[in-house]
Design a protein around this motif. Sequence first.
Motif, PDB file in Angstrom:
ATOM      1  N   GLY A  73     -32.007 -26.263  27.680  1.00 24.32           N
ATOM      2  CA  GLY A  73     -32.435 -25.271  26.691  1.00 24.32           C
ATOM      3  C   GLY A  73     -33.927 -25.024  26.709  1.00 24.32           C
ATOM      4  N   TYR A  74     -34.707 -26.091  26.760  1.00 28.70           N
ATOM      5  CA  TYR A  74     -36.165 -25.926  26.777  1.00 28.70           C
ATOM      6  C   TYR A  74     -36.653 -25.354  28.100  1.00 28.70           C
ATOM      7  CZ  TYR A  74     -36.753 -28.293  22.292  1.00 28.70           C
ATOM      8  OH  TYR A  74     -36.712 -28.609  20.955  1.00 28.70           O
ATOM      9  N   SER A  75     -35.970 -25.652  29.203  1.00 28.52           N
ATOM     10  CA  SER A  75     -36.329 -25.059  30.493  1.00 28.52           C
ATOM     11  C   SER A  75     -36.150 -23.550  30.453  1.00 28.52           C
ATOM     12  CB  SER A  75     -35.465 -25.650  31.612  1.00 28.52           C
ATOM     13  OG  SER A  75     -35.693 -27.029  31.779  1.00 28.52           O
ATOM     14  N   VAL A  76     -35.014 -23.115  29.895  1.00 25.83           N
ATOM     15  CA  VAL A  76     -34.741 -21.689  29.793  1.00 25.83           C
ATOM     16  C   VAL A  76     -35.740 -21.014  28.853  1.00 25.83           C
ATOM     17  CG1 VAL A  76     -33.056 -19.961  29.039  1.00 25.83           C
ATOM     18  CG2 VAL A  76     -32.301 -21.975  30.339  1.00 25.83           C
ATOM     19  N   LEU A  77     -36.037 -21.642  27.729  1.00 30.69           N
ATOM     20  CA  LEU A  77     -36.967 -21.060  26.763  1.00 30.69           C
ATOM     21  C   LEU A  77     -38.369 -20.928  27.350  1.00 30.69           C
ATOM     22  CD1 LEU A  77     -37.618 -20.057  23.904  1.00 30.69           C
ATOM     23  CD2 LEU A  77     -38.008 -22.453  23.245  1.00 30.69           C
ATOM     24  N   ALA A  78     -38.859 -21.997  27.986  1.00 30.25           N
ATOM     25  CA  ALA A  78     -40.204 -21.955  28.580  1.00 30.25           C
ATOM     26  C   ALA A  78     -40.271 -20.897  29.684  1.00 30.25           C
ATOM     27  CB  ALA A  78     -40.576 -23.317  29.138  1.00 30.25           C
ATOM     28  N   GLY A  79     -39.207 -20.835  30.504  1.00 35.96           N
ATOM     29  CA  GLY A  79     -39.179 -19.844  31.569  1.00 35.96           C
ATOM     30  C   GLY A  79     -39.156 -18.428  31.031  1.00 35.96           C
ATOM     31  N   ALA A  80     -38.350 -18.187  29.999  1.00 33.30           N
ATOM     32  CA  ALA A  80     -38.247 -16.844  29.420  1.00 33.30           C
ATOM     33  C   ALA A  80     -39.572 -16.407  28.799  1.00 33.30           C
ATOM     34  CB  ALA A  80     -37.128 -16.808  28.380  1.00 33.30           C
ATOM     35  N   LEU A  81     -40.203 -17.285  28.052  1.00 29.66           N
ATOM     36  CA  LEU A  81     -41.479 -16.941  27.432  1.00 29.66           C
ATOM     37  C   LEU A  81     -42.554 -16.676  28.480  1.00 29.66           C
ATOM     38  CD1 LEU A  81     -41.569 -19.471  24.438  1.00 29.66           C
ATOM     39  CD2 LEU A  81     -41.123 -17.008  24.345  1.00 29.66           C
ATOM     40  N   GLY A  82     -42.557 -17.486  29.541  1.00 33.68           N
ATOM     41  CA  GLY A  82     -43.526 -17.288  30.616  1.00 33.68           C
ATOM     42  C   GLY A  82     -43.330 -15.958  31.320  1.00 33.68           C
ATOM     43  N   ILE A  83     -42.072 -15.606  31.573  1.00 30.93           N
ATOM     44  CA  ILE A  83     -41.781 -14.333  32.230  1.00 30.93           C
ATOM     45  C   ILE A  83     -42.214 -13.161  31.365  1.00 30.93           C
ATOM     46  CG2 ILE A  83     -39.889 -12.797  32.907  1.00 30.93           C
ATOM     47  CD1 ILE A  83     -40.598 -14.832  35.040  1.00 30.93           C
ATOM     48  N   VAL A  84     -41.905 -13.203  30.081  1.00 25.70           N
ATOM     49  CA  VAL A  84     -42.302 -12.115  29.179  1.00 25.70           C
ATOM     50  C   VAL A  84     -43.825 -11.967  29.167  1.00 25.70           C
ATOM     51  CG1 VAL A  84     -42.390 -11.403  26.754  1.00 25.70           C
ATOM     52  CG2 VAL A  84     -40.242 -12.229  27.731  1.00 25.70           C
ATOM     53  N   MET A 219     -45.353 -26.407  29.060  1.00 20.63           N
ATOM     54  CA  MET A 219     -46.435 -25.509  29.463  1.00 20.63           C
ATOM     55  C   MET A 219     -46.483 -25.332  30.979  1.00 20.63           C
ATOM     56  SD  MET A 219     -47.759 -24.200  26.847  1.00 20.63           S
ATOM     57  CE  MET A 219     -49.109 -23.385  27.709  1.00 20.63           C
ATOM     58  N   SER A 220     -46.110 -26.368  31.721  1.00 17.45           N
ATOM     59  CA  SER A 220     -46.072 -26.233  33.177  1.00 17.45           C
ATOM     60  C   SER A 220     -44.999 -25.238  33.589  1.00 17.45           C
ATOM     61  CB  SER A 220     -45.813 -27.596  33.827  1.00 17.45           C
ATOM     62  OG  SER A 220     -46.863 -28.492  33.566  1.00 17.45           O
ATOM     63  N   ALA A 224     -45.720 -21.598  35.370  1.00 17.98           N
ATOM     64  CA  ALA A 224     -45.106 -21.224  36.641  1.00 17.98           C
ATOM     65  C   ALA A 224     -44.351 -19.901  36.506  1.00 17.98           C
ATOM     66  CB  ALA A 224     -44.168 -22.323  37.119  1.00 17.98           C
ATOM     67  N   ALA A 225     -43.624 -19.736  35.399  1.00 18.32           N
ATOM     68  CA  ALA A 225     -42.881 -18.490  35.178  1.00 18.32           C
ATOM     69  C   ALA A 225     -43.830 -17.315  34.961  1.00 18.32           C
ATOM     70  CB  ALA A 225     -41.940 -18.650  33.985  1.00 18.32           C
ATOM     71  N   ALA A 226     -44.888 -17.529  34.182  1.00 15.60           N
ATOM     72  CA  ALA A 226     -45.869 -16.467  33.959  1.00 15.60           C
ATOM     73  C   ALA A 226     -46.537 -16.070  35.263  1.00 15.60           C
ATOM     74  CB  ALA A 226     -46.912 -16.923  32.943  1.00 15.60           C
ATOM     75  N   ALA A 227     -46.861 -17.076  36.077  1.00 17.49           N
ATOM     76  CA  ALA A 227     -47.505 -16.813  37.365  1.00 17.49           C
ATOM     77  C   ALA A 227     -46.616 -15.971  38.261  1.00 17.49           C
ATOM     78  CB  ALA A 227     -47.847 -18.128  38.057  1.00 17.49           C
ATOM     79  N   SER A 369     -44.368 -24.502  43.482  1.00 16.88           N
ATOM     80  CA  SER A 369     -45.156 -24.568  42.250  1.00 16.88           C
ATOM     81  C   SER A 369     -46.651 -24.493  42.533  1.00 16.88           C
ATOM     82  CB  SER A 369     -44.832 -25.856  41.472  1.00 16.88           C
ATOM     83  OG  SER A 369     -45.123 -27.003  42.251  1.00 16.88           O
ATOM     84  N   THR A 370     -47.091 -25.143  43.602  1.00 14.81           N
ATOM     85  CA  THR A 370     -48.517 -25.113  43.931  1.00 14.81           C
ATOM     86  C   THR A 370     -48.956 -23.719  44.362  1.00 14.81           C
ATOM     87  OG1 THR A 370     -48.422 -27.428  44.626  1.00 14.81           O
ATOM     88  CG2 THR A 370     -50.322 -26.146  45.348  1.00 14.81           C
ATOM     89  N   ALA A 371     -48.141 -23.047  45.174  1.00 17.18           N
ATOM     90  CA  ALA A 371     -48.485 -21.686  45.602  1.00 17.18           C
ATOM     91  C   ALA A 371     -48.601 -20.760  44.404  1.00 17.18           C
ATOM     92  CB  ALA A 371     -47.435 -21.165  46.586  1.00 17.18           C
ATOM     93  N   LEU A 372     -47.654 -20.866  43.461  1.00 11.06           N
ATOM     94  CA  LEU A 372     -47.696 -20.024  42.273  1.00 11.06           C
ATOM     95  C   LEU A 372     -48.956 -20.269  41.454  1.00 11.06           C
ATOM     96  CD1 LEU A 372     -43.979 -20.143  41.039  1.00 11.06           C
ATOM     97  CD2 LEU A 372     -45.195 -18.153  41.937  1.00 11.06           C
ATOM     98  N   ILE A 373     -49.331 -21.534  41.321  1.00  8.07           N
ATOM     99  CA  ILE A 373     -50.520 -21.864  40.524  1.00  8.07           C
ATOM    100  C   ILE A 373     -51.789 -21.323  41.177  1.00  8.07           C
ATOM    101  CG2 ILE A 373     -51.942 -23.750  39.649  1.00  8.07           C
ATOM    102  CD1 ILE A 373     -49.350 -23.291  38.109  1.00  8.07           C
TER     103      ILE A 373
END
Length: 500
Positions: A73-84, A219-220, A224-227, A369-373
């Motif tokens: 659940g938290y993985s999906v939430l963090a990913g969704a917020l980062g994408i938005v 936050m990580s 990653a999702a925001a990146a 993950s490193t490339a995205l960062i």
Amino acid sequence: MSTQSTPITSSQEQSGAPIKIRGAIETRSIDYVPESERHGKVWQQGPFWFLGNFQFFTIAIGFLGPTLGLSLGYSVLAGALGIVFGTFFMAFHATQGAKLGLPQMIQSRAQFGYRGVVVVLFASLFTFLAFNVVDAILVDDGLNGIFGWNKTVVGLAITIVAAILAIYGHDWLHVVFRVLFVVSLPFYVILTIGIMTGHAGGSAPPPAANGGLTLVGFMSMFTAAAAYNITYAPYVSDYSRYLPRNTRSLPIIAAVFGGAAASAIWLIAIGAWLSSRLGADDGLVALRDAGNNMVHGLGTLLAILSVLALVATMGLNAYSGMLSAVTGVDSVRPIKPTRRARVITIVVLSVIWAVIGIGFGGNVLDALSTALIYMLYLLVPWTAVNLVDFFAVRRGHYAITDLFTPHGIYGAWGSRGLISYAVGLITMLPFAVLPAYPKYTGFLAAKLDGVDYSIAVGLIVSGALYWLLCRTLDLSAEVPAIARSEQELRREDVPTVEHA
């Protein structure tokens, strides 16, 4: 006398030869697209950017949350917020292509100067190449895991296909993306229904191994999702520049945002499920297994469609990489944006990513993950400066012909943009956290429990500083140049009639 050193239109148009784009190899690269050639539709942006994220690279990002100790659940939430968050900045670049008819990084000359833009071109070119290196690794490993295919042969094959797609260019990319979108969508819907109903297999891990919530992990995953979508920012205008110039901003921003965000959130959630419920560590193999648990052959078909989508996206990266590379060369030594220059550049870039991708033997998730960062750090100050200039400073008014000469109103070096970019990048470092290659934690990030806040710092510092520095910019002095540019563009925009 014209001050431009690079033609704003292709050599084919200047010669009076009839221009053919659709169905043939594209002739344009970094030059201006006249209104007579604008044939794009706003609705096409939605499926285009949806498909751009509708492949197992996105699924692999979903794996990051569980590996960082987050629950499903938290993985999906963090990913969704980062994408938005990331897509918000990405989508606003879309209106620039339609308004100006230019590739993204040519427009950046207004902020950084005709030659100064080379500084940020390094960041964009690194992004395009890094994406294709990671893509090649993912496809090689995935197809080897499913079919046992030789990684080198697979790497060469997908490189050739992606390069050909990039060579044919803008229209072919749009068509291929729309076809793959229509073909792939029903099968992912079926897979999602299977996951929700329990027919895709998997089981909840024991409570001790179920993960939970940590601020660092959340936050990580968010970063990653925001990146992932912020790093699409240098692409967006490249694929909206054939839209009519009078295209309204809100519809195109909404189309890009909806497409890029929806598919990314969807597949990140699937990736998190595959990792936490199937215990998977390879996105393509896990996709195959989950689909085959429902209907024999469904998973294999899904895996193949996902590979095709990723290879098409590699063509996207190659095309935009070409535009950045040609812009960089032109900024140092003016060149004609010919078809031959496009093809040679794409071939060179293809060789580079193929050699690195095929020869890389490290951990795929670490590489991803490193490339995205790295991409995020390099592009965040640029996107802040670029968007502030377009929406708050110049408000979409540019002398397009002056973007093609170091002697125009934007000059060779844009000190305001370069200073803002450099200061933003430097202030991000104390807040930055690199997971690998090399490992690094800024001193302020260490005091903040190892949480990376650099993305917010970079956006605020670079954007605010550029806005402040532009308070001394005399925009009224640019008005004559804009008017002169519009007159020249109207003279150029005379369609050539091809007689039977």
